[in-house]
Design a protein around this motif. Structure first.
Motif, PDB file in Angstrom:
ATOM      1  N   PRO A 106      15.244  24.616  40.241  1.00  0.00           N
ATOM      2  CA  PRO A 106      15.213  23.348  39.505  1.00  0.00           C
ATOM      3  C   PRO A 106      13.831  22.706  39.582  1.00  0.00           C
ATOM      4  CG  PRO A 106      17.002  23.387  41.135  1.00  0.00           C
ATOM      5  CD  PRO A 106      16.129  24.555  41.424  1.00  0.00           C
ATOM      6  N   THR A 116      22.245  25.006  30.949  1.00  0.00           N
ATOM      7  CA  THR A 116      22.415  24.758  32.375  1.00  0.00           C
ATOM      8  C   THR A 116      22.457  26.043  33.203  1.00  0.00           C
ATOM      9  OG1 THR A 116      24.826  24.737  32.167  1.00  0.00           O
ATOM     10  CG2 THR A 116      23.697  22.618  31.951  1.00  0.00           C
ATOM     11  N   MET A 176      18.152  23.104  32.661  1.00  0.00           N
ATOM     12  CA  MET A 176      18.342  22.700  34.051  1.00  0.00           C
ATOM     13  C   MET A 176      19.286  23.678  34.734  1.00  0.00           C
ATOM     14  SD  MET A 176      17.832  20.529  36.521  1.00  0.00           S
ATOM     15  CE  MET A 176      17.103  19.083  35.725  1.00  0.00           C
ATOM     16  N   ILE A 182      21.674  24.017  36.810  1.00  0.00           N
ATOM     17  CA  ILE A 182      22.411  22.937  37.470  1.00  0.00           C
ATOM     18  C   ILE A 182      23.021  23.382  38.785  1.00  0.00           C
ATOM     19  CG2 ILE A 182      24.635  23.312  36.286  1.00  0.00           C
ATOM     20  CD1 ILE A 182      23.146  19.850  36.549  1.00  0.00           C
ATOM     21  N   ASP A 183      23.455  24.647  38.872  1.00  0.00           N
ATOM     22  CA  ASP A 183      24.144  25.043  40.102  1.00  0.00           C
ATOM     23  C   ASP A 183      23.186  25.295  41.260  1.00  0.00           C
ATOM     24  OD1 ASP A 183      23.115  27.462  39.342  1.00  0.00           O
ATOM     25  OD2 ASP A 183      25.037  28.369  38.864  1.00  0.00           O
ATOM     26  N   THR A 204      23.206  16.420  41.557  1.00  0.00           N
ATOM     27  CA  THR A 204      23.777  17.164  40.434  1.00  0.00           C
ATOM     28  C   THR A 204      23.949  16.275  39.203  1.00  0.00           C
ATOM     29  OG1 THR A 204      24.989  18.488  42.052  1.00  0.00           O
ATOM     30  CG2 THR A 204      25.634  18.717  39.754  1.00  0.00           C
ATOM     31  N   ALA A 231      20.632  15.340  37.731  1.00  0.00           N
ATOM     32  CA  ALA A 231      20.046  16.440  36.967  1.00  0.00           C
ATOM     33  C   ALA A 231      20.670  16.511  35.575  1.00  0.00           C
ATOM     34  CB  ALA A 231      20.251  17.763  37.717  1.00  0.00           C
ATOM     35  N   ALA A 232      21.981  16.278  35.504  1.00  0.00           N
ATOM     36  CA  ALA A 232      22.646  16.279  34.195  1.00  0.00           C
ATOM     37  C   ALA A 232      22.156  15.108  33.344  1.00  0.00           C
ATOM     38  CB  ALA A 232      24.160  16.209  34.384  1.00  0.00           C
ATOM     39  N   LEU A 291      28.285  17.570  36.611  1.00  0.00           N
ATOM     40  CA  LEU A 291      27.779  17.806  35.256  1.00  0.00           C
ATOM     41  C   LEU A 291      28.542  16.961  34.238  1.00  0.00           C
ATOM     42  CD1 LEU A 291      25.950  19.383  33.326  1.00  0.00           C
ATOM     43  CD2 LEU A 291      27.534  21.309  33.480  1.00  0.00           C
TER      44      LEU A 291
END
Lengths: 348, 348
Positions: free
Chosen positions: B137, B188, B200, B202-203, B210, B213-214, B247
């Protein structure tokens, strides 16, 4: 999603007691909460406190210098002070370096890495101790398996952040131990980890691994053993609900206690996000928790009543109890016995 | 919980097109899914493919060597092959180093860091290109604010992992664009990021961040602009539900499409965890999503029907549509038009 489950043995974040609590030159108790909390919850792990000139807080431990702490058996210096910004003040550095040089582990939950403090890594290398970052998760956390584990688990959840989840979990674990029952407090935040001497800084785990981290935090245990797990965040929190859900799923909680602060109406720092109704909070946790433990149930509500006028306290708790059908206590005032009674009654 | 909101400008993970797709010496399409997916979804970003002797897959792009790709304008070599274990084979290294030395960015979504490939960092330094890890990320992701953003957002969610969330989101974004409407696919996962050229992972975000980031993945936009967001995991997944919830909350979805694989009864790799009922899946996403967007609604169900016999396909989709009251399509067969019609009808 990460596809490979890690099979290697899992390293754990474990601290070495006894502790020397470093309160530095802090003048207000609010900035020494970590140190004061450790001294309150595990005085048996603390040989003393180290205060610099000007320090105005007191953990009611013997004042020791580094040599005296060493002689008394200290193995770790715990940074018990957290000034605004989470940094370490320049006038603390010499003391930290001398402690490291004397062989003490230096344990920190501050944002700034210990390795960036000038001279500290070298001092630790010379002294043979470790620099321990309580905010850094252990390596090799596995993806959650979802496999049911043996033993019993209670998770302290909340309507918001900072509503007393750590305090509630600690007091319930102590009450179980006081009754002679097998119980372990499982810490998920930095102060909790310092109190327990081990744990999992759950909010610092990469999100693919959150539930897996919760699984290894409370491993298989004897059928009648209780892990009492410190919750984080809230399923209703616009920033942290994912952490809370991963922790709920991985914990496979048999029981939850919902923690709440009386009179808090808005989520702290999140205008426009109301604190959820207690019953809605209970219901959502049971609904979500059933996915990994169908027999999850709520066993009580733990309420911080500090902001209530004394003459409204009892009526407030009674009203909560009527509405939820749960024992509702302020663990700081009534203690958690009513919750523990319910928990043992319905989950045994 | 992390307490300090980061105010600094946010760095973004952005790739440089056009791409040279590296298929290495892969012999089975299953191990070249990334490269084949990119060539399928964004051929306009791909100048060619680079295949080593023995390669038996074909992305239907011109075969180019590094010099020819450079001459055709390529700016990045995309590692489009993922052998078992996620590692890079020794006989690929020379080609990767030559590409880096020629100034191409080397883009990887594999587990093994590019910096650990012998000679590659030096070659990139000489060539002036970057080593880009799609799994890493960007720095300085903020804690979610929960603040409502302008513009419209659809999130593709799922009953499980690997049920077609990326494919559904991509096909819906393309359908909106085909109709002349402003829309952006928001990636993502690693393949999605390579297709979009940004996104992104995301995981791989630390769980405290988290939802934040979303939030930065789908920033404020024009009132009629749709971000079509690739979902991850499932709210019902015993390992990944926390990722999915972060998310969902951070996306502040106005609309969801539920993705599902026909005939899948158990969560993949999780015996004892049944795939949820479609209506239960819709209901839970709406219930949880309302916390950050009270007007969230479901606009369709996207079903991978590949495992159904041809003569049962239509009846299956019709039954799903009757039970959920939603348009139910296999986007690979019917296309996503019926879902887009509903989405524009109810959310405009």
């Amino acid at each position: 999603m990460t596809s490979s489950a890690v099979q290697a043995p899992v390293a754990r974040l474990v601290l070495r007691a006894p502790y020397l609590i470093f309160l530095a030159d802090i003048r207000e108790t609010g900035f020494a909460k970590t140190g004061l909390g450790i001294a309150q919850w595990c005085p048996e792990k603390c040989v003393g406190q180290l205060r610099l000139p000007g320090c105005a807080v007191d953990a009611r431990l013997p004042d020791l210098d580094i040599a005296a702490a060493r002689a008394a058996g200290a193995r770790s210096l715990i940074l018990g002070a957290a000034p605004i910004g989470g940094d370490i003040k320049p006038n603390w550095v010499e003391t930290l370096c001398r402690a490291a040089e004397a062989g003490l582990d230096i344990v920190s939950g501050l944002h700034r890495p210990l390795s960036r403090i000038p001279g500290l890594a070298d001092a630790a290398a010379r002294g043979g101790g470790r620099l321990v970052e309580v905010r850094v998760p252990p390596p090799d956390i596995p993806i959650a398996s979802g496999r049911k584990r043996s033993g019993l688990r209670l998770l302290a959840v909340g309507t918001d952040c900072a509503v007393g989840k750590k305090y509630s979990a600690l007091s319930i674990a102590r009450e179980l131990q006081r009754r002679g029952l097998p119980a372990t407090f499982r810490a998920t935040g930095q102060t909790g980890i310092m109190i327990a001497g081990e744990g999992m800084p759950i909010d610092a785990v990469v999100c693919d691994f959150t539930a897996g981290a919760a699984e290894i935090l409370s491993p298989d245990n004897a059928a009648d053993h209780w892990d009492v797990i410190e919750g984080q965040g809230s399923l209703f929190h616009p920033a942290y609900a994912g952490v809370s859900l991963g922790l709920l799923h991985g914990s496979q909680a048999d029981a939850i206690v919902v923690c709440h602060e009386a009179e808090r109406e808005q989520m702290a720092g999140y205008a426009g996000y109301p604190v959820p109704d207690l019953q809605d909070c209970i219901d959502l946790h049971l609904q979500m928790g059933r996915r990994t433990n169908p027999s999850i149930r709520c066993v009580g509500v733990s309420i911080n009543t500090a902001r209530l006028p004394a003459d409204r306290r009892r009526a407030y708790l009674e009203q909560c109890a009527r509405r939820t059908g749960m024992p509702c206590v302020d663990p700081l005032v009534e203690g958690p016995a009513a919750i523990v009674d319910r928990m043992l009654g319905v989950c045994a």
